[in-house]
Design an enzyme around this catalytic site. Sequence first.
Site, PDB file in Angstrom:
ATOM      1  N   HIS A   1     -52.980  12.202 -18.935  1.00  0.00           N
ATOM      2  CA  HIS A   1     -52.012  13.126 -19.528  1.00  0.00           C
ATOM      3  C   HIS A   1     -51.141  13.679 -18.419  1.00  0.00           C
ATOM      4  O   HIS A   1     -51.632  14.067 -17.359  1.00  0.00           O
ATOM      5  CB  HIS A   1     -52.714  14.252 -20.293  1.00  0.00           C
ATOM      6  CG  HIS A   1     -53.854  14.885 -19.553  1.00  0.00           C
ATOM      7  ND1 HIS A   1     -55.096  14.298 -19.472  1.00  0.00           N
ATOM      8  CD2 HIS A   1     -53.925  16.025 -18.836  1.00  0.00           C
ATOM      9  CE1 HIS A   1     -55.888  15.049 -18.749  1.00  0.00           C
ATOM     10  NE2 HIS A   1     -55.212  16.111 -18.339  1.00  0.00           N
TER      11      HIS A   1
ATOM     12  N   HIS B   1     -48.935  16.679 -17.370  1.00  0.00           N
ATOM     13  CA  HIS B   1     -48.644  18.082 -17.684  1.00  0.00           C
ATOM     14  C   HIS B   1     -47.168  18.349 -17.409  1.00  0.00           C
ATOM     15  O   HIS B   1     -46.677  18.047 -16.311  1.00  0.00           O
ATOM     16  CB  HIS B   1     -49.437  19.025 -16.785  1.00  0.00           C
ATOM     17  CG  HIS B   1     -50.925  19.012 -16.956  1.00  0.00           C
ATOM     18  ND1 HIS B   1     -51.599  19.967 -17.693  1.00  0.00           N
ATOM     19  CD2 HIS B   1     -51.880  18.177 -16.470  1.00  0.00           C
ATOM     20  CE1 HIS B   1     -52.905  19.720 -17.633  1.00  0.00           C
ATOM     21  NE2 HIS B   1     -53.111  18.639 -16.901  1.00  0.00           N
TER      22      HIS B   1
HETATM   23  P1  5GP Z   1     -56.824  18.353 -17.025  1.00  0.00           P
HETATM   24  O1  5GP Z   1     -57.559  19.493 -16.371  1.00  0.00           O
HETATM   25  O2  5GP Z   1     -57.773  17.268 -17.493  1.00  0.00           O
HETATM   26  O3  5GP Z   1     -55.694  17.824 -16.202  1.00  0.00           O
HETATM   27  O4  5GP Z   1     -56.126  18.987 -18.283  1.00  0.00           O
HETATM   28  C1  5GP Z   1     -56.673  18.972 -19.556  1.00  0.00           C
HETATM   29  C2  5GP Z   1     -55.807  19.888 -20.399  1.00  0.00           C
HETATM   30  O5  5GP Z   1     -56.072  19.635 -21.758  1.00  0.00           O
HETATM   31  C3  5GP Z   1     -56.074  21.376 -20.148  1.00  0.00           C
HETATM   32  O6  5GP Z   1     -54.864  22.003 -19.755  1.00  0.00           O
HETATM   33  C4  5GP Z   1     -56.590  21.873 -21.494  1.00  0.00           C
HETATM   34  O7  5GP Z   1     -56.171  23.177 -21.806  1.00  0.00           O
HETATM   35  C5  5GP Z   1     -56.036  20.836 -22.475  1.00  0.00           C
HETATM   36  N1  5GP Z   1     -56.830  20.636 -23.660  1.00  0.00           N
HETATM   37  C6  5GP Z   1     -58.179  20.414 -23.704  1.00  0.00           C
HETATM   38  N2  5GP Z   1     -58.581  20.241 -24.971  1.00  0.00           N
HETATM   39  C7  5GP Z   1     -57.471  20.354 -25.750  1.00  0.00           C
HETATM   40  C8  5GP Z   1     -57.260  20.275 -27.158  1.00  0.00           C
HETATM   41  O8  5GP Z   1     -58.182  20.062 -27.963  1.00  0.00           O
HETATM   42  N3  5GP Z   1     -55.992  20.441 -27.596  1.00  0.00           N
HETATM   43  C9  5GP Z   1     -54.954  20.670 -26.743  1.00  0.00           C
HETATM   44  N4  5GP Z   1     -53.741  20.825 -27.289  1.00  0.00           N
HETATM   45  N5  5GP Z   1     -55.123  20.754 -25.406  1.00  0.00           N
HETATM   46  C10 5GP Z   1     -56.353  20.601 -24.918  1.00  0.00           C
END
Ligand code: 5GP
Length: 113
Positions: free
Chosen positions: A99, A101
């Site tokens: 993903h 951001h």
């Molecule tokens: P990472 O730390 O893996 O780069 O980011 C994961 C992101 O996914 C986090 O910013 C977290 O808030 C978001 N996230 C996790 N679960 C969900 C979800 O069920 N729905 C949405 N919209 N965002 C999520």
Amino acid sequence: MECIFCKIITGEIPAKLIYQDDDIVAFRDISPQAPIHILIIPRKHIERISDMKDEDAGLIGNLVLVGKKIAQDEGITESGFRLVFNNNKDAGQAVFHIHLHLLGGRKFSWPPG
Ligand code: 5GP
Ligand code: ZN
């Protein structure tokens, strides 16, 4: 497939979708770290950036182009925005479906924490 983001793609888990095409979906982060915090993901389940293959070059480019377009729509092109991929634990990767951001609407520090 026990992947939260695959379930968002299928609609099994609800999300505030803001963009969709044949390859990419974008939706608002559930726990925003900035006034604008959007996640841009491929429909294809790839766990992390370090698993990407040469054949994914077009896809990764299109994720960035979608980020650019959404930034424009959200009105943060001039003020500025940040595009971030977290890869594995030191970077804080929590969801293992890549993903991008898109963060904006406030000033960010550099270097990142
Ligand atoms: P990472 O730390 O893996 O780069 O980011 C994961 C992101 O996914 C986090 O910013 C977290 O808030 C978001 N996230 C996790 N679960 C969900 C979800 O069920 N729905 C949405 N919209 N965002 C999520
Ligand atoms: Zn997935």
